[in-house]
Design a protein around this motif. Structure first.
Motif, PDB file in Angstrom:
ATOM      1  N   LEU A 140       0.848  -1.192   0.000  1.00 22.96           N
ATOM      2  CA  LEU A 140       0.000   0.000   0.000  1.00 22.96           C
ATOM      3  C   LEU A 140       0.881   1.239   0.000  1.00 22.96           C
ATOM      4  O   LEU A 140       1.732   1.398   0.875  1.00 22.96           O
ATOM      5  N   THR A 141       0.702   2.100  -0.991  1.00 24.28           N
ATOM      6  CA  THR A 141       1.491   3.323  -1.090  1.00 24.28           C
ATOM      7  C   THR A 141       0.584   4.511  -1.372  1.00 24.28           C
ATOM      8  O   THR A 141      -0.561   4.349  -1.790  1.00 24.28           O
ATOM      9  N   THR A 142       1.132   5.707  -1.144  1.00 25.51           N
ATOM     10  CA  THR A 142       0.432   6.933  -1.491  1.00 25.51           C
ATOM     11  C   THR A 142       1.442   7.934  -2.027  1.00 25.51           C
ATOM     12  O   THR A 142       2.654   7.793  -1.811  1.00 25.51           O
ATOM     13  N   HIS A 143       0.941   8.917  -2.732  1.00 29.33           N
ATOM     14  CA  HIS A 143       1.766   9.968  -3.329  1.00 29.33           C
ATOM     15  C   HIS A 143       0.926  11.236  -3.328  1.00 29.33           C
ATOM     16  O   HIS A 143      -0.189  11.223  -3.842  1.00 29.33           O
ATOM     17  N   VAL A 144       1.432  12.313  -2.725  1.00 26.23           N
ATOM     18  CA  VAL A 144       0.674  13.557  -2.637  1.00 26.23           C
ATOM     19  C   VAL A 144       1.369  14.620  -3.480  1.00 26.23           C
ATOM     20  O   VAL A 144       2.558  14.894  -3.283  1.00 26.23           O
ATOM     21  N   LEU A 145       0.622  15.186  -4.415  1.00 23.27           N
ATOM     22  CA  LEU A 145       1.147  16.249  -5.264  1.00 23.27           C
ATOM     23  C   LEU A 145       0.427  17.550  -4.964  1.00 23.27           C
ATOM     24  O   LEU A 145      -0.803  17.589  -4.903  1.00 23.27           O
ATOM     25  N   ASP A 146       1.190  18.605  -4.765  1.00 19.80           N
ATOM     26  CA  ASP A 146       0.664  19.951  -4.553  1.00 19.80           C
ATOM     27  C   ASP A 146       0.438  20.540  -5.944  1.00 19.80           C
ATOM     28  O   ASP A 146       1.370  21.004  -6.593  1.00 19.80           O
ATOM     29  N   THR A 147      -0.791  20.491  -6.413  1.00 22.23           N
ATOM     30  CA  THR A 147      -1.080  20.950  -7.773  1.00 22.23           C
ATOM     31  C   THR A 147      -1.036  22.464  -7.898  1.00 22.23           C
ATOM     32  O   THR A 147      -0.936  22.988  -9.008  1.00 22.23           O
ATOM     33  N   ALA A 148      -1.075  23.185  -6.781  1.00 18.81           N
ATOM     34  CA  ALA A 148      -0.968  24.645  -6.829  1.00 18.81           C
ATOM     35  C   ALA A 148       0.449  25.076  -7.196  1.00 18.81           C
ATOM     36  O   ALA A 148       0.641  26.050  -7.913  1.00 18.81           O
ATOM     37  N   SER A 149       1.441  24.328  -6.726  1.00 19.54           N
ATOM     38  CA  SER A 149       2.828  24.659  -7.027  1.00 19.54           C
ATOM     39  C   SER A 149       3.412  23.769  -8.119  1.00 19.54           C
ATOM     40  O   SER A 149       4.463  24.083  -8.666  1.00 19.54           O
ATOM     41  N   HIS A 159      -2.271   1.640  -4.674  1.00 19.62           N
ATOM     42  CA  HIS A 159      -1.681   2.976  -4.633  1.00 19.62           C
ATOM     43  C   HIS A 159      -2.824   3.978  -4.544  1.00 19.62           C
ATOM     44  O   HIS A 159      -3.753   3.935  -5.347  1.00 19.62           O
ATOM     45  N   VAL A 160      -2.768   4.857  -3.538  1.00 21.87           N
ATOM     46  CA  VAL A 160      -3.830   5.841  -3.299  1.00 21.87           C
ATOM     47  C   VAL A 160      -3.215   7.248  -3.390  1.00 21.87           C
ATOM     48  O   VAL A 160      -2.737   7.779  -2.399  1.00 21.87           O
ATOM     49  N   PRO A 161      -3.201   7.837  -4.589  1.00 21.65           N
ATOM     50  CA  PRO A 161      -2.631   9.176  -4.748  1.00 21.65           C
ATOM     51  C   PRO A 161      -3.611  10.265  -4.325  1.00 21.65           C
ATOM     52  O   PRO A 161      -4.827  10.063  -4.330  1.00 21.65           O
ATOM     53  N   LEU A 162      -3.051  11.429  -3.974  1.00 25.00           N
ATOM     54  CA  LEU A 162      -3.850  12.597  -3.616  1.00 25.00           C
ATOM     55  C   LEU A 162      -3.282  13.804  -4.358  1.00 25.00           C
ATOM     56  O   LEU A 162      -2.097  14.110  -4.245  1.00 25.00           O
ATOM     57  N   LEU A 163      -4.123  14.453  -5.147  1.00 22.49           N
ATOM     58  CA  LEU A 163      -3.770  15.707  -5.813  1.00 22.49           C
ATOM     59  C   LEU A 163      -4.397  16.812  -4.984  1.00 22.49           C
ATOM     60  O   LEU A 163      -5.599  16.795  -4.725  1.00 22.49           O
ATOM     61  N   LEU A 164      -3.591  17.795  -4.581  1.00 20.03           N
ATOM     62  CA  LEU A 164      -4.001  18.730  -3.547  1.00 20.03           C
ATOM     63  C   LEU A 164      -3.749  20.180  -3.939  1.00 20.03           C
ATOM     64  O   LEU A 164      -2.710  20.507  -4.499  1.00 20.03           O
ATOM     65  N   SER A 165      -4.726  21.039  -3.656  1.00 26.88           N
ATOM     66  CA  SER A 165      -4.544  22.485  -3.739  1.00 26.88           C
ATOM     67  C   SER A 165      -5.267  23.080  -2.536  1.00 26.88           C
ATOM     68  O   SER A 165      -5.987  22.367  -1.835  1.00 26.88           O
ATOM     69  N   PRO A 166      -5.091  24.371  -2.243  1.00 25.75           N
ATOM     70  CA  PRO A 166      -5.758  24.931  -1.067  1.00 25.75           C
ATOM     71  C   PRO A 166      -7.287  24.864  -1.122  1.00 25.75           C
ATOM     72  O   PRO A 166      -7.938  24.913  -0.089  1.00 25.75           O
ATOM     73  N   PHE A 167      -7.858  24.725  -2.320  1.00 23.10           N
ATOM     74  CA  PHE A 167      -9.317  24.773  -2.445  1.00 23.10           C
ATOM     75  C   PHE A 167      -9.927  23.561  -3.134  1.00 23.10           C
ATOM     76  O   PHE A 167     -11.102  23.573  -3.464  1.00 23.10           O
ATOM     77  N   SER A 168      -9.111  22.510  -3.353  1.00 26.49           N
ATOM     78  CA  SER A 168      -9.662  21.302  -3.956  1.00 26.49           C
ATOM     79  C   SER A 168      -8.729  20.138  -3.704  1.00 26.49           C
ATOM     80  O   SER A 168      -7.565  20.310  -3.343  1.00 26.49           O
ATOM     81  N   TYR A 169      -9.271  18.942  -3.880  1.00 27.71           N
ATOM     82  CA  TYR A 169      -8.443  17.745  -3.862  1.00 27.71           C
ATOM     83  C   TYR A 169      -9.102  16.682  -4.729  1.00 27.71           C
ATOM     84  O   TYR A 169     -10.297  16.689  -4.967  1.00 27.71           O
ATOM     85  N   THR A 170      -8.274  15.768  -5.198  1.00 21.86           N
ATOM     86  CA  THR A 170      -8.728  14.653  -6.024  1.00 21.86           C
ATOM     87  C   THR A 170      -7.953  13.421  -5.605  1.00 21.86           C
ATOM     88  O   THR A 170      -6.758  13.503  -5.310  1.00 21.86           O
ATOM     89  N   THR A 171      -8.621  12.293  -5.577  1.00 19.52           N
ATOM     90  CA  THR A 171      -7.952  11.035  -5.305  1.00 19.52           C
ATOM     91  C   THR A 171      -8.497   9.979  -6.256  1.00 19.52           C
ATOM     92  O   THR A 171      -9.571  10.160  -6.846  1.00 19.52           O
ATOM     93  N   TYR A 172      -7.748   8.930  -6.426  1.00 16.35           N
ATOM     94  CA  TYR A 172      -8.169   7.843  -7.309  1.00 16.35           C
ATOM     95  C   TYR A 172      -7.388   6.603  -6.943  1.00 16.35           C
ATOM     96  O   TYR A 172      -6.402   6.677  -6.194  1.00 16.35           O
ATOM     97  N   ARG A 173      -7.820   5.482  -7.445  1.00 15.97           N
ATOM     98  CA  ARG A 173      -7.067   4.249  -7.222  1.00 15.97           C
ATOM     99  C   ARG A 173      -6.004   4.162  -8.294  1.00 15.97           C
ATOM    100  O   ARG A 173      -6.304   4.026  -9.490  1.00 15.97           O
ATOM    101  N   GLY A 174      -4.778   4.252  -7.882  1.00  9.05           N
ATOM    102  CA  GLY A 174      -3.666   4.194  -8.819  1.00  9.05           C
ATOM    103  C   GLY A 174      -3.123   2.787  -8.944  1.00  9.05           C
ATOM    104  O   GLY A 174      -3.649   1.841  -8.375  1.00  9.05           O
TER     105      GLY A 174
END
Length: 138
Positions: free
Chosen positions: A28-37, A122-137
């Motif tokens: 089980l892994t995860t990856h968080v990306l700051d889509t704002a930057s 794999h459970v990724p998270l795409l993150l910004s201050p006003f939204s987020y998205t996740t999906y099964r990777g």
């Protein structure tokens, strides 16, 4: 204090939490990306929980921080990977505060079910201050 410096301090204060997990291979892994930057979300605190018998309470299995690549690869050992309902709790408010920003979502919880213990998840998270998205990777 920069996010990288804060991560180094956290690793110094809690040496076993993130370094030991990166050494082990995890199904089980995860990856968080700051889509704002457009960069990985380094130093974001997260916790992994498992729902107990009878769906009564959550048991914390692991607490960790994302590494310089925004990953937290060692969440579960293969022996811990059992069928059941799990939750990843991402402390997004803490991350954005470290970045000198505010956010609409103070945390993100991703609840998912493991049915096949032999499968890698794999459970990724795409993150910004006003939204987020996740999906099964994969």
């Amino acid at each position: 204090m920069s996010a990288q410096r804060l991560l180094l301090v956290q690793q110094h204060l809690h040496p076993g939490e993130s370094r030991a997990m990166e050494v082990k291979s995890s199904p089980l892994t995860t990856h968080v990306l700051d889509t704002a930057s457009g960069l990985p979300a380094q130093g974001l605190c997260l916790r992994l929980f498992r729902l107990g018998e009878g769906n009564q309470h959550w048991t914390e299995l692991r607490k960790s921080y994302t590494n310089a690549d925004g990953r937290c690869p060692g969440l579960l050992t293969p022996e811990q990977m059992t069928a059941g309902t799990y939750k990843l709790f991402f402390d997004t408010e803490g991350y954005w505060k470290k970045m000198g920003q505010t956010s609409f979502y103070p945390y993100v919880e991703v609840v998912f079910t493991i049915t096949n213990e032999a499968q890698k998840l794999h459970v990724p998270l795409l993150l910004s201050p006003f939204s987020y998205t996740t999906y099964r990777g994969s």
